[in-house]
Motif scaffolding. Structure first.
Motif, PDB file in Angstrom:
ATOM      1  N   ASN A  63       0.814  -1.209   0.000  1.00 28.52           N
ATOM      2  CA  ASN A  63       0.000   0.000   0.000  1.00 28.52           C
ATOM      3  C   ASN A  63       0.854   1.269   0.000  1.00 28.52           C
ATOM      4  N   ARG A  64       2.191   1.109  -0.078  1.00 28.94           N
ATOM      5  CA  ARG A  64       3.085   2.256  -0.283  1.00 28.94           C
ATOM      6  C   ARG A  64       3.316   2.478  -1.781  1.00 28.94           C
ATOM      7  N   HIS A  65       2.580   1.693  -2.598  1.00 28.89           N
ATOM      8  CA  HIS A  65       2.519   1.902  -4.050  1.00 28.89           C
ATOM      9  C   HIS A  65       3.815   1.497  -4.767  1.00 28.89           C
ATOM     10  N   GLY A  66       3.789   1.593  -6.099  1.00 30.08           N
ATOM     11  CA  GLY A  66       4.945   1.147  -6.861  1.00 30.08           C
ATOM     12  C   GLY A  66       4.932   1.614  -8.302  1.00 30.08           C
ATOM     13  N   LEU A  67       6.061   1.403  -8.960  1.00 34.28           N
ATOM     14  CA  LEU A  67       6.248   1.764 -10.370  1.00 34.28           C
ATOM     15  C   LEU A  67       6.789   0.551 -11.113  1.00 34.28           C
ATOM     16  N   ILE A  68       6.181   0.226 -12.251  1.00 32.33           N
ATOM     17  CA  ILE A  68       6.687  -0.807 -13.155  1.00 32.33           C
ATOM     18  C   ILE A  68       6.965  -0.116 -14.489  1.00 32.33           C
ATOM     19  N   ALA A  69       8.230   0.014 -14.863  1.00 34.26           N
ATOM     20  CA  ALA A  69       8.592   0.791 -16.049  1.00 34.26           C
ATOM     21  C   ALA A  69       9.512  -0.022 -16.950  1.00 34.26           C
ATOM     22  N   GLY A  70       9.616   0.421 -18.199  1.00 33.92           N
ATOM     23  CA  GLY A  70      10.505  -0.236 -19.145  1.00 33.92           C
ATOM     24  C   GLY A  70      10.036  -0.034 -20.570  1.00 33.92           C
ATOM     25  N   ALA A  71      10.971  -0.187 -21.505  1.00 36.73           N
ATOM     26  CA  ALA A  71      10.652  -0.006 -22.917  1.00 36.73           C
ATOM     27  C   ALA A  71       9.713  -1.110 -23.399  1.00 36.73           C
ATOM     28  N   PHE A 129      -5.831  18.858 -11.436  1.00 37.62           N
ATOM     29  CA  PHE A 129      -5.909  17.405 -11.596  1.00 37.62           C
ATOM     30  C   PHE A 129      -4.682  16.744 -10.976  1.00 37.62           C
ATOM     31  N   LEU A 130      -3.494  17.255 -11.274  1.00 39.54           N
ATOM     32  CA  LEU A 130      -2.270  16.667 -10.739  1.00 39.54           C
ATOM     33  C   LEU A 130      -2.236  16.737  -9.215  1.00 39.54           C
ATOM     34  N   GLN A 131      -2.709  17.831  -8.669  1.00 39.73           N
ATOM     35  CA  GLN A 131      -2.742  17.956  -7.212  1.00 39.73           C
ATOM     36  C   GLN A 131      -3.661  16.919  -6.592  1.00 39.73           C
ATOM     37  N   GLN A 132      -4.796  16.664  -7.249  1.00 42.87           N
ATOM     38  CA  GLN A 132      -5.732  15.692  -6.711  1.00 42.87           C
ATOM     39  C   GLN A 132      -5.205  14.268  -6.852  1.00 42.87           C
ATOM     40  N   VAL A 133      -4.496  13.974  -7.944  1.00 41.49           N
ATOM     41  CA  VAL A 133      -3.883  12.652  -8.087  1.00 41.49           C
ATOM     42  C   VAL A 133      -2.866  12.437  -6.970  1.00 41.49           C
ATOM     43  N   GLU A 134      -2.020  13.440  -6.747  1.00 41.26           N
ATOM     44  CA  GLU A 134      -1.016  13.341  -5.688  1.00 41.26           C
ATOM     45  C   GLU A 134      -1.682  13.110  -4.335  1.00 41.26           C
ATOM     46  N   GLN A 135      -2.748  13.862  -4.074  1.00 40.45           N
ATOM     47  CA  GLN A 135      -3.443  13.725  -2.792  1.00 40.45           C
ATOM     48  C   GLN A 135      -4.072  12.342  -2.648  1.00 40.45           C
ATOM     49  N   THR A 136      -4.666  11.857  -3.730  1.00 38.89           N
ATOM     50  CA  THR A 136      -5.298  10.538  -3.685  1.00 38.89           C
ATOM     51  C   THR A 136      -4.278   9.452  -3.403  1.00 38.89           C
ATOM     52  N   VAL A 137      -3.166   9.466  -4.141  1.00 39.72           N
ATOM     53  CA  VAL A 137      -2.126   8.450  -3.971  1.00 39.72           C
ATOM     54  C   VAL A 137      -1.539   8.514  -2.561  1.00 39.72           C
ATOM     55  N   LYS A 138      -1.387   9.709  -2.055  1.00 40.72           N
ATOM     56  CA  LYS A 138      -0.791   9.887  -0.730  1.00 40.72           C
ATOM     57  C   LYS A 138      -1.705   9.367   0.384  1.00 40.72           C
ATOM     58  N   LEU A 139      -3.008   9.616   0.257  1.00 38.10           N
ATOM     59  CA  LEU A 139      -3.930   9.325   1.355  1.00 38.10           C
ATOM     60  C   LEU A 139      -4.603   7.963   1.269  1.00 38.10           C
ATOM     61  N   ILE A 140      -4.709   7.395   0.064  1.00 43.44           N
ATOM     62  CA  ILE A 140      -5.488   6.162  -0.069  1.00 43.44           C
ATOM     63  C   ILE A 140      -4.772   4.960   0.543  1.00 43.44           C
ATOM     64  N   ARG A 141      -3.495   5.082   0.821  1.00 40.88           N
ATOM     65  CA  ARG A 141      -2.796   3.946   1.430  1.00 40.88           C
ATOM     66  C   ARG A 141      -3.336   3.656   2.824  1.00 40.88           C
ATOM     67  N   SER A 142      -3.879   4.668   3.507  1.00 41.00           N
ATOM     68  CA  SER A 142      -4.464   4.426   4.824  1.00 41.00           C
ATOM     69  C   SER A 142      -5.782   3.681   4.732  1.00 41.00           C
ATOM     70  N   LYS A 143      -6.320   3.557   3.499  1.00 36.71           N
ATOM     71  CA  LYS A 143      -7.521   2.749   3.264  1.00 36.71           C
ATOM     72  C   LYS A 143      -7.154   1.314   2.893  1.00 36.71           C
ATOM     73  N   GLY A 144      -5.860   0.998   2.894  1.00 33.12           N
ATOM     74  CA  GLY A 144      -5.416  -0.345   2.561  1.00 33.12           C
ATOM     75  C   GLY A 144      -5.335  -0.617   1.074  1.00 33.12           C
TER      76      GLY A 144
END
Length: 578
Positions: free
Chosen positions: A112-120, A369-384
């Motif tokens: 729930n601390r999120h992640g990135l999967i990147a690559g060509a 929009f970007l501010q709300q995405v940041e806020q969502t990602v930051k806070l939703i981890r407390s929702k599991g």
């Protein structure tokens, strides 16, 4: 003068001497040959001994290097030796040597601390996503995946076993690999896809997300926010596109502008841009997406037989508007944020959300929009809830969001252009220091199905950087085809719930009913005398013009707008609170 006897004796003596000399010469030659042979044998023995010593040195060096690689791999693996539940990614690679006992893992409690999967393209990102979704499902965690390209439908069918897969599984720490299918739901945006149709109402979508979907600028987004505010206060439900069009047409009329006093004004030009964007969205299939029945977020958090259900979202009729697709997924995430209770830190997440083609979410996004995405990602981890963004370059993700992503699974990068080189350098700087790898070289040398990994430990600290060979998925690594997806969708219990559209009374119908009542009342009144005029008779009014020009309807709107407590509560992204 010698006698014959003397001559014979002298000849015999000379012959004996010659024989003696010949024998000595032969002995000398034999001795020389023997000495030469001994010398040659000695030299050969010496050379063989030197070669043997050299070979031993190389073998020892190779063994020493192997021991060093194994030691380095085990040191890295020690950083991934967690006590609790963990998601297995693969095994450590050092010096082109795979170490099956050196496991690379992600603690379930930090997902729930999120992640990135990147690559060509073509480096194995999709198979990594597939493997992660499988393990989460097996652990009883529901997963929502944006299957933009339709590559993940194979999750619903067991994979195909062969020697290559079994060898790969063994070297990557999964010796008990077996073909396995997982519970899946296939859903599509609107009614134009092959999955279960999923919809959202205009009211719940909110002005910020809708502006992103329509491609509006910040001024137009602000204007759309005023429209939503007024409709909420007037008690007019905005369920589909025709509702929003009717409200905008009223507010931009001379009579409607009076209702915007105190909250700002809407210019005709801006309203025209919004209306044209709505028409274009409708032409691209947006009219099948906005409406009812609306998605219930609880249907994304289901468990079937102890395994989490994997919900696969496909584009459907929104193929021409991929940004609409990504924006809808952000709405789903925001809706989950509003509806799920606070749970704090858990041993495993309640739900994991995977955004494929995440760059579409941020292209042309407004500051709000970007501010709300940041806020969502930051806070939703407390929702599991854990969120993984999947894209080609880490630089596709804004820094404010990227800083929230604890797990990093970086497949190979390409550095063909100066922009690619700059992106590579930026990516290297975001990883912890490592003495084992030259990261800039490693990131361009990774094979298919390999990635450079670092995650958060159970204590929240970054783990050592690990060149990782990823485990193969257990489900089918191919699509099952549109016909199979369609058949599975129609046999799902969710199809009975979402299969048919509902068109209940909303803003458009309310306006039409008031217009009809006003028209009937007007029939009982004598028509006013018309002054003589040479002007041409006006053309017939459209439905919207009749609505906004009707006096009875204007009075209704003004009274509705003044009723206390009618405004819908809005939260993150301006979406409706359930």
């Amino acid at each position: 003068m010698s006698s014959p006897q003397e001559k014979a004796a002298a000849a015999r003596k000379a012959a004996e001497e010659a024989q003696r000399v010949a024998a000595e010469a032969a002995a000398a030659a034999e001795a020389a040959e023997r000495e030469a042979a001994e010398q040659e044998a000695a030299e050969q023995a010496k050379a063989a001994k030197a070669d043997a010593a050299k070979g031993d040195s190389k073998t020892k060096a190779k063994n020493a290097a192997g021991d060093d690689n194994s030691s380095a791999a085990q040191t890295i693996a020690d950083g991934y030796a967690f006590e609790g539940l963990a998601l297995e990614l693969g095994t450590v690679v050092v010096g082109e040597q795979v170490n099956p006992d050196a496991r690379v893992r992600i603690p379930m409690k930090t997902i729930n601390r999120h992640g990135l999967i990147a690559g060509a393209t073509g480096t194995g990102k999709t198979k990594t996503v597939q493997g992660i979704a499988e393990q989460l499902s097996a652990a009883g965690v529901p997963v929502v995946v944006a299957d933009v390209k339709g590559d993940l439908s194979g999750l619903s069918e067991p994979g195909a076993s062969n020697d290559k897969i079994l060898a790969r599984a063994k070297e990557t720490g999964d010796p008990n690999w077996a073909p396995t299918a997982f519970p899946c739901e296939f859903v599509s945006l609107g009614t134009g896809g092959i999955g279960i149709p999923i919809r959202a109402t205009i009211t719940s979508f909110g002005p910020i997300l809708l502006s992103k979907a329509l491609g509006l600028n910040e001024t137009q987004e602000s204007t759309l926010g005023l429209v939503f505010h007024w409709a909420d206060g007037a008690g007019l439900p905005l369920l589909d596109l025709k509702d929003l069009r009717a409200v905008i047409q009223f507010l931009t009329s001379p009579e409607g502008k009076e209702d915007l006093k105190g909250i700002g004004g809407v210019s005709a030009a801006t309203a025209g841009v919004i209306l044209r964007a709505l028409v274009n969205l409708e032409a691209d299939g947006g009219d099948t997406f906005f409406g009812e029945p609306e998605l219930d977020p609880n249907d994304l958090s289901r468990v079937d037989g102890g395994r989490g259900v994997i919900t696969l979202f496909e584009l459907g009729a929104q193929a021409a508007r991929p940004q609409m697709f990504s924006t809808f997924l952000m709405w789903v995430l925001a809706d989950l944020f509003q509806t799920l209770p606070e749970v704090g830190d858990l041993d495993k997440p309640k739900l994991v959300f995977i955004f494929d083609e995440a760059h579409l979410l941020f292209n042309g996004a407004s500051k709000a929009f970007l501010q709300q995405v940041e806020q969502t990602v930051k806070l939703i981890r407390s929702k599991g809830v854990g969120v993984f963004f999947c894209t080609q370059l880490p630089t596709d993700i804004p820094n404010a969001v990227l800083s929230q992503l604890g797990a990093r699974i970086q497949h190979a990068l390409r550095a063909f252009t100066p922009e690619d080189q700059a992106a590579l350098s930026k990516t290297v700087r975001t990883y912890p220091k490592t003495a084992t790898y030259d990261l800039e070289k490693a990131l361009t040398s990774l094979g298919i199905g390999e990635a450079v990994v670092t995650v958060l430990s159970e204590k929240g600290a970054p783990t050592p950087v690990a060149w990782t060979r990823i485990q193969p998925p257990r489900s089918l690594m191919d699509t099952i085809g549109d016909d199979a997806i369609n058949a599975k969708s129609k046999s799902s219990a969710l199809y009975d719930k979402y299969g048919q559209s509902i068109d209940r009374d909303s803003a458009y119908e309310i306006m039409a009913e008031k217009l009809e009542a006003a028209a009937q009342a007007a029939e009982n009144e004598p028509p006013p005398a018309r002054p003589r005029s040479r002007k041409a008779a006006p053309e017939d009014e459209s439905m919207a013009e009749k609505i906004v020009n009707n006096a009875a309807f204007k009075n209704f709107l003004r009274s509705a707008a003044t009723v206390a407590g009618r405004e819908i509560g809005r939260s993150i992204f301006g979406t409706r609170k359930r």
